[in-house]
Design an enzyme around this catalytic site. Structure first.
Site, PDB file in Angstrom:
ATOM      1  CD  GLU A   1      -2.879  -1.253   2.335  1.00 34.14           C
ATOM      2  OE1 GLU A   1      -3.146  -0.670   3.393  1.00 34.14           O
ATOM      3  OE2 GLU A   1      -4.365  -1.969   2.044  1.00 34.14           O
TER       4      GLU A   1
ATOM      5  CD  GLU B   1      -9.909  -1.126   8.589  1.00 31.00           C
ATOM      6  OE1 GLU B   1      -8.635  -1.665   8.596  1.00 31.00           O
ATOM      7  OE2 GLU B   1      -9.124  -1.163   7.270  1.00 31.00           O
TER       8      GLU B   1
ATOM      9  CG  ASP C   1      -7.398  -5.616   4.657  1.00 28.03           C
ATOM     10  OD1 ASP C   1      -7.170  -5.944   5.465  1.00 28.03           O
ATOM     11  OD2 ASP C   1      -6.986  -4.574   3.951  1.00 28.03           O
TER      12      ASP C   1
HETATM   13  O1  GCW Z   1      -7.290  -3.000   6.305  1.00 27.62           O
HETATM   14  C1  GCW Z   1      -6.072  -1.970   5.402  1.00 27.62           C
HETATM   15  C2  GCW Z   1      -6.221  -0.833   6.595  1.00 27.62           C
HETATM   16  C3  GCW Z   1      -5.130   0.367   6.553  1.00 27.62           C
HETATM   17  C4  GCW Z   1      -4.302  -0.243   7.270  1.00 27.62           C
HETATM   18  C5  GCW Z   1      -3.850  -2.160   6.420  1.00 27.62           C
HETATM   19  C6  GCW Z   1      -2.558  -2.191   6.955  1.00 27.62           C
HETATM   20  C7  GCW Z   1      -2.095   0.282   8.475  1.00 27.62           C
HETATM   21  O2  GCW Z   1      -7.723   0.113   5.401  1.00 27.62           O
HETATM   22  O3  GCW Z   1      -5.779   1.364   7.247  1.00 27.62           O
HETATM   23  O4  GCW Z   1      -2.917   0.249   7.149  1.00 27.62           O
HETATM   24  O5  GCW Z   1      -5.185  -2.805   6.549  1.00 27.62           O
HETATM   25  O6  GCW Z   1      -2.655  -3.145   7.440  1.00 27.62           O
HETATM   26  O7  GCW Z   1      -1.676  -2.583   6.844  1.00 27.62           O
END
Ligand code: GCW
Length: 779
Positions: free
Chosen positions: A333, A440, A412
């Protein structure tokens, strides 16, 4: 801007009243050193409230808290726990292991990686790392004469034993209290904070934080007042956690400096956490040597870069001698990583491992690496495959003090995912399980969602068959755990992985808390308690859900999720309902039965309720892009993030089979590879994760997919309405501030659940053209 701490911070699971039983006793503490001082302070505070007293060694006592002589075996597995006499001269022996004292630091020979015994099951599995274990954390609890005695393996055990007495209340002083041995299954039990130092323009002070600002940082710097950090440490110790990562894994420019010129701020946090045996970890930026302006490259094989990390790390340990280790998100990311230099993740992690090894500390390297520039038309790229594709081929190439940290599911942190196959694919690599306490994708602490039933299913998953060891046993190296030998989930049944069949019937087998030799003690051949290793190896990490909110977690009842992480890290096979009960007893001490029952009714099944009104059958997402709250069925459908449900007029779901799809099912060992591959044996709850099926496909439950979507959305939203009325009736039994906050959250949960229900139902009605068999209104 000066800090303005709220005067009314909720005491969470440590209200004064929880100390009544302990505080009304005569208590003797036969130990010295900083952690013993912490215990002494706790006990004297309790005694001043409830009329008890700290007594001298000669005086009669109701409770004796003592550390076992370091020379004796920590706990012979077969010895009756309560039979040992309290050693009079334990003080000198115990002080050697105190945090902050040189002898306890991980640089000592005894703590070097690779020194412990091997994990079960495979000769190729690396030794349980001593650095993953807090030292002396175990303890025995039992009776001697008229006294209850905690005999701790070391100072940390004294603290944990004291909190066990608090948890037990009056029952801790029952003359019939059986002798018990306690020790944590996971040696490193760490909460990762995704806290930014500088307020991020999009993510704010805490990324994915739903409880206000950071406990540590405010507007670009360390808070002046760390009182709350100290209170947090106390809560965490009482739940069994022993480490905290103080900054976000997305390490932005300002935060990169925490490693060097702003290390003093980290040291201040470490000093505040240390009295409760909690070590500090730091998320570091892979490109730090470049960002900090010292070098033109961050190439992990460049000698200058390696030296930079090694010198920098030496300075970290010179400043914080009990520093816990690094955490890294690389090539993910947008974060920098070894790919930039044509190097592997084993090279990248190896560089940091080499810098940390002289100090006996680990680097946790995250396996969350995937292509976030996908095109939905390209059916050959599958985000679920990514971590395994990247990391499994590197098995055996990671240094001894690298811990590969793996999210619990392949995507995720969705409400329902299968367990990540990476966790079973790397027998020669140390692995950590990463859970997400911050909600989240599970309602962002506006929705009530008690997560331990999900975690329990993950920890209890048996990858290689119904009689195979559980994931918890594999990761913690405690094969004697009943979780490893318990009754299997029915093959392919909805009660299989991560899928408790019904509320209160988690997959993981239970063991009476106290009976017989403990899980780890019975793993004597592993260097368990009998050989003096007082903690399991292995690492359980979780993303914290805490902020500077007066209730800590925004939703007051979300405190239970935080509490449960530490408790599961000690005993992964515990029934989540039992943990909830324990949390209720502490938090709402003196709770009348009516309140206790209602809290169970509201919380036990709340994860399943949340699942009922959100994305169906394991397909995931359908959330609003960016902030991830609320429904947007196609929100991510055409984006580059690789999170698709592929609904069309005929059907829905992602074909991840070997036969016709992405081949993801082959990443699992048998029998799960086969079970997931076939629609006939794939558990209903995960059907759309693995298969694209027609809306008319009949589930194992007997209803069609489309009818299941309608039925569960209606049921979920209806259940939330009931929850709201049930909570309303608790007004006379709960602190008005807690009652008001939960009331407000439930109102929003109901609004949101109805929105989910309507958006999901109407979307699939329009796609499929199939009406609800029960004729309910679809808006
Ligand atoms: O789920 C995603 C989140 C990001 C997060 C990423 C991760 C810290 O939306 O905000 O970043 O995972 O786990 O690295």
């Amino acid at each position: 801007m000066p800090d303005t701490p709220s005067p009314t911070i909720h005491p969470a699971w440590l209200p004064s009243s929880a100390f009544r039983a302990l505080g009304s006793r005569r208590v003797r503490i036969d130990a010295a050193g900083p952690l013993a001082d912490t215990v002494r302070a706790e006990v004297s505070r309790a005694c001043s409230l409830f009329g008890g007293a700290l007594v001298t060694p000669e005086a009669p006592a109701d409770l004796i808290l003592t550390t076992a002589p370091a020379t004796a075996p920590a706990a012979p597995a077969t010895a009756p726990a309560a039979s040992a006499t309290a050693p009079a001269a334990t003080l000198a022996a115990s002080s050697a292991a105190l945090p902050g004292s040189a002898a306890a630091l991980p640089g000592s020979a005894a703590a070097l990686p690779g020194s412990a015994a091997a994990l079960p099951g495979s000769a190729a599995v690396p030794a349980v790392p001593a650095f993953a274990s807090g030292s002396g954390e175990g303890y025995r609890l039992g009776r001697r004469g008229a006294a209850t005695v905690v005999t701790a393996d070391g100072p940390a055990g004294l603290l944990y034993g004291m909190f066990e007495v608090v948890r037990r209340g009056e029952a801790a002083f029952d003359p019939a209290l059986p002798g018990e041995r306690h020790e944590p299954a996971f040696g490193l039990r760490v909460l990762d904070h995704w806290d930014n130092v500088d307020v991020h323009p999009v993510m704010g002070q805490v990324e994915r934080g739903y409880a206000g600002g950071s406990l540590f940082w405010r507007d670009g710097r360390l808070r002046d007042d760390l009182t709350r950090v100290g209170e947090y440490a106390r809560l965490l110790a009482a739940s069994g956690v022993n480490a905290v990562t103080v900054n976000n894994v997305n390490v932005h420019a300002g935060e990169t400096h925490l490693l060097t010129d702003r290390l003093g701020e980290v040291a201040a946090i470490a000093s505040t956490l240390r009295p409760y045996a909690i070590r500090v970890h730091l998320a570091v930026n892979f490109a730090a040597p470049v960002i900090l302006g010292d070098l033109p490259t961050a190439d992990p094989l460049d000698e200058r870069v390696r030296r930079w990390w090694s010198d920098t790390t030496d300075r970290v340990f010179a400043t914080i001698p009990d520093f816990g280790g690094y955490l890294v998100k690389a090539d993910s990311e947008g974060q920098p990583g070894p790919f930039t230099y044509g190097r592997t993740h084993a090279d990248g992690a190896g560089m940091l491992a080499a810098a940390l090894a002289p100090h006996g500390a680990p680097v946790r390297w995250r396996a969350f690496v995937y292509n976030h520039h996908q095109d939905w038309r390209d059916r050959s790229t599958d985000r679920a495959r990514a971590a395994h594709d990247h990391f499994a081929p590197l098995d055996g190439r990671f240094a001894d003090n690298v811990i590969l940290q793996v999210k619990h599911g392949p995507m995720d942190f969705q409400t329902r995912e299968p367990v990540s196959p990476v966790l079973f694919a790397m027998p020669r690599t140390r692995l950590a399980l990463e859970l997400q306490v911050t909600q989240e994708y599970t309602g962002q602490q506006r929705h009530l969602c008690y997560l331990p039933p999900m975690w329990s299913g993950i920890l209890g998953f048996r990858a290689t068959g119904d009689n195979a060891p559980t994931l918890a046993a594999m990761l913690s190296g405690a094969p004697g755990s009943p979780a490893a030998a318990g009754s299997p989930a029915a093959p392919g049944s909805p009660a299989a992985p991560g899928l408790p069949a019904a509320a209160g019937s988690p997959v993981v087998q239970q063991q009476p808390a106290a009976a017989g030799p403990s899980a780890a003690a019975s793993g004597a051949g592993l260097g368990g308690a009998a050989s003096g290793r007082t903690s399991g190896g292995g690492v359980l990490s979780a993303v914290s859900n805490v902020g500077d909110d007066p209730f800590w977690t925004g939703h007051p009842l979300a405190q239970a999720n935080l509490y449960a992480v530490g408790r599961l890290a000690w005993r992964p096979d515990r029934d989540p309902t039992e943990i909830l009960d324990e949390w209720i007893t502490l938090t709402f001490s003196d709770a009348p039965d009516r309140l206790r029952r209602t809290l169970h009714t509201l919380m036990d099944d709340s994860w399943q309720t949340y699942e009922q009104y959100t994305a169906p059958l394991g397909v995931g997402f359908m959330v609003r892009p960016g902030h991830h709250y609320g429904p947007d069925v196609d929100g991510y459908e055409y984006t580059p993030w690789g999170t698709y449900h592929f609904a069309d007029r005929d059907g829905v779901g992602v074909d991840r089979t070997v036969a016709t799809g992405t081949g993801f099912t082959a990443q699992y060992p048998a029998p799960w590879s086969d079970r997931y591959e076939s629609r006939d044996t794939c558990p209903d709850e995960l059907l759309l994760f693995f298969h694209h099926v027609p809306y008319t496909h009949v589930l194992r439950s007997g209803v069609t997919v489309i009818q299941h979507i309608y039925d569960t959305r209606f049921a979920g939203a209806r259940r939330v309405a009931e929850m709201r009325s049930q909570w309303r009736e608790m007004a006379d039994l709960v602190d008005p501030a807690v009652h008001a906050r939960v009331t407000e959250r439930l109102a929003e949960q109901l609004r949101s659940a109805e929105e989910w229900r309507d958006q999901v139902n109407t979307y699939f009605y329009r796609k499929s053209g199939i009406p609800d068999a029960k004729g309910r209104p679809i808006h």
